[in-house]
Scaffold this motif. Structure first.
Motif, PDB file in Angstrom:
ATOM      1  N   LEU A 122       0.829  -1.209   0.000  1.00  0.00           N
ATOM      2  CA  LEU A 122       0.000   0.000   0.000  1.00  0.00           C
ATOM      3  C   LEU A 122       0.866   1.263   0.000  1.00  0.00           C
ATOM      4  CD1 LEU A 122      -2.869  -0.962   2.474  1.00  0.00           C
ATOM      5  CD2 LEU A 122      -2.927  -0.918  -0.025  1.00  0.00           C
ATOM      6  N   GLU A 123       2.016   1.206   0.673  1.00  0.00           N
ATOM      7  CA  GLU A 123       2.926   2.353   0.650  1.00  0.00           C
ATOM      8  C   GLU A 123       3.414   2.619  -0.769  1.00  0.00           C
ATOM      9  OE1 GLU A 123       6.015   1.442   3.401  1.00  0.00           O
ATOM     10  OE2 GLU A 123       4.913   2.198   5.151  1.00  0.00           O
ATOM     11  N   ARG A 147       3.165   6.183  -5.507  1.00  0.00           N
ATOM     12  CA  ARG A 147       3.046   6.355  -6.952  1.00  0.00           C
ATOM     13  C   ARG A 147       2.014   7.409  -7.323  1.00  0.00           C
ATOM     14  NH1 ARG A 147       3.227   0.634  -7.391  1.00  0.00           N
ATOM     15  NH2 ARG A 147       1.043   0.571  -8.052  1.00  0.00           N
ATOM     16  N   HIS A 148       0.959   7.519  -6.525  1.00  0.00           N
ATOM     17  CA  HIS A 148      -0.145   8.414  -6.876  1.00  0.00           C
ATOM     18  C   HIS A 148      -0.269   9.613  -5.945  1.00  0.00           C
ATOM     19  CE1 HIS A 148      -1.758   5.866 -10.043  1.00  0.00           C
ATOM     20  NE2 HIS A 148      -1.445   4.839  -9.281  1.00  0.00           N
ATOM     21  N   GLY A 149       0.490   9.609  -4.853  1.00  0.00           N
ATOM     22  CA  GLY A 149       0.397  10.722  -3.922  1.00  0.00           C
ATOM     23  C   GLY A 149      -0.937  10.803  -3.203  1.00  0.00           C
ATOM     24  N   GLU A 150      -1.612   9.651  -3.051  1.00  0.00           N
ATOM     25  CA  GLU A 150      -2.911   9.615  -2.382  1.00  0.00           C
ATOM     26  C   GLU A 150      -2.878   8.584  -1.255  1.00  0.00           C
ATOM     27  OE1 GLU A 150      -4.945  11.822  -3.104  1.00  0.00           O
ATOM     28  OE2 GLU A 150      -4.642  12.386  -5.205  1.00  0.00           O
ATOM     29  N   SER A 151      -3.791   8.730  -0.311  1.00  0.00           N
ATOM     30  CA  SER A 151      -3.873   7.805   0.815  1.00  0.00           C
ATOM     31  C   SER A 151      -4.459   6.466   0.380  1.00  0.00           C
ATOM     32  CB  SER A 151      -4.736   8.400   1.934  1.00  0.00           C
ATOM     33  OG  SER A 151      -4.171   9.593   2.430  1.00  0.00           O
ATOM     34  N   ILE A 181      -2.292   4.344   4.991  1.00  0.00           N
ATOM     35  CA  ILE A 181      -1.116   5.088   4.558  1.00  0.00           C
ATOM     36  C   ILE A 181      -1.571   6.503   4.247  1.00  0.00           C
ATOM     37  CG2 ILE A 181       0.843   5.168   2.975  1.00  0.00           C
ATOM     38  CD1 ILE A 181       0.638   2.606   4.680  1.00  0.00           C
ATOM     39  N   HIS A 182      -1.141   7.457   5.066  1.00  0.00           N
ATOM     40  CA  HIS A 182      -1.588   8.842   4.919  1.00  0.00           C
ATOM     41  C   HIS A 182      -0.701   9.617   3.949  1.00  0.00           C
ATOM     42  CE1 HIS A 182      -4.444   8.828   8.294  1.00  0.00           C
ATOM     43  NE2 HIS A 182      -3.583   8.038   8.885  1.00  0.00           N
ATOM     44  N   PRO A 229      -9.367  13.354  -3.523  1.00  0.00           N
ATOM     45  CA  PRO A 229     -10.166  14.561  -3.294  1.00  0.00           C
ATOM     46  C   PRO A 229     -11.236  14.676  -4.372  1.00  0.00           C
ATOM     47  CG  PRO A 229      -8.047  15.132  -4.264  1.00  0.00           C
ATOM     48  CD  PRO A 229      -7.991  13.666  -3.959  1.00  0.00           C
ATOM     49  N   ALA A 230     -12.434  15.051  -3.980  1.00  0.00           N
ATOM     50  CA  ALA A 230     -13.532  15.174  -4.937  1.00  0.00           C
ATOM     51  C   ALA A 230     -13.667  16.616  -5.383  1.00  0.00           C
ATOM     52  CB  ALA A 230     -14.839  14.714  -4.301  1.00  0.00           C
TER      53      ALA A 230
END
Length: 279
Positions: A107-108, A113-117, A134-135, A239-240
């Motif tokens: 998950l890390e 890779r995407h910069g998202e949690s 993973i924050h 983020p939406a």
């Protein structure tokens, strides 16, 4: 007049379906008092606890002061709140889970890779329970950590796990779930949720757009165990758009572009779990 039990509260005196004469009501009530505290109710008066648990004030007082004596609750004489000692109640379960440690590096990698949690969760009753998170950036008002619970019906991981249930298991879920709206977008009718679960079942993934919290989208896939059933789910939180740009279908397509990488990550987690006999 009896005051209605608030949304999200569990009546402490309720006996679970299938309970036998071995059911200890006092233990159930004590646990209900602990569960009455959550992110929106971190401190409560005696009266508030009594309302949220459907207990009398006298009964709620006895349980609260017992928990204070045991160190699970603190009080300043008026307000009650949980202490860190309650974490021990869930630690044995969390520490016995192999999936979190196996999923963590996978998950890390996906998160970086995407910069998202990214997250890993399981289904527990009518809720999902986070095992790993993973924050990256903070896009939720409520902090998430291992042990955090959310209603399954309003989450992407919950939906892929609900979609994997048998008809009997799903009927039992709906018999006990409180389908409360968390945002104006939350699906709250059994008919609408079952229709969405059918789509999830066919597609193999779920996208939830601002149903758990305004400003948050997520996409999830199941982690399949050795017996071919979903044992957990993983997701990516996004983020939406808060404006009206793009249709809901276009936003779903954007989120679905992450599905191949999510499926690859879920497969790697499943393979690692099977290799050590954890799933």
């Amino acid at each position: 007049m009896t005051e209605a039990v608030p949304a999200g509260a569990v009546p402490a005196g309720a006996v679970p379906a299938g309970a036998s004469d071995a059911h200890v009501q006092s233990l159930a009530r004590g646990l209900a008092v602990i569960r009455a505290f959550d992110a929106e109710h971190q401190e409560m008066t005696l009266s508030e606890v009594a309302v949220r648990t459907a207990l009398t004030r006298a009964t709620a007082r006895r349980f609260l002061h017992t928990l204070v004596a045991l160190g699970y609750v603190r009080t300043d004489g008026r307000l009650f709140s949980l202490t860190p000692l309650v974490l021990q109640l869930g630690y044995a379960f969390l520490s016995g889970q192999r999936l979190p440690e196996l999923a963590q590096p996978i998950l890390e990698d996906l998160s970086h890779r995407h910069g998202e949690s990214t997250s890993l969760a399981i289904l527990d009753g009518t809720d999902i329970v986070y095992l790993t998170r993973i924050h990256t950036r903070r896009i939720m008002t409520v902090g998430i950590s291992p042990g955090t619970r959310f209603p399954a019906h309003a989450t992407s991981m919950g939906r892929v796990l609900l979609a994997a249930l048998s008809p009997g298991e799903l009927a039992d879920y709906f018999a006990h779930a409180e389908l409360a709206p968390l945002t104006p977008r939350t699906l709250t009718s059994r008919e609408a949720i079952e229709a969405e679960l059918a789509r999830v079942r066919e597609a193999g993934y779920a996208v939830v757009d601002q149903e758990l919290e305004v400003g948050l989208r997520s996409v999830a896939v199941p982690v399949i165990g050795a017996e071919g059933r979903a044992v957990a789910a993983i997701n990516v939180a996004l983020p939406a758009r808060l404006d009206s740009a793009g249709t809901s279908e276009e936003r779903d397509v954007e989120a679905a572009q992450l599905v191949p990488e999510l499926r690859e990550a879920a497969q790697r987690i499943a393979e690692a779990a099977r290799a050590v006999g954890a799933a």
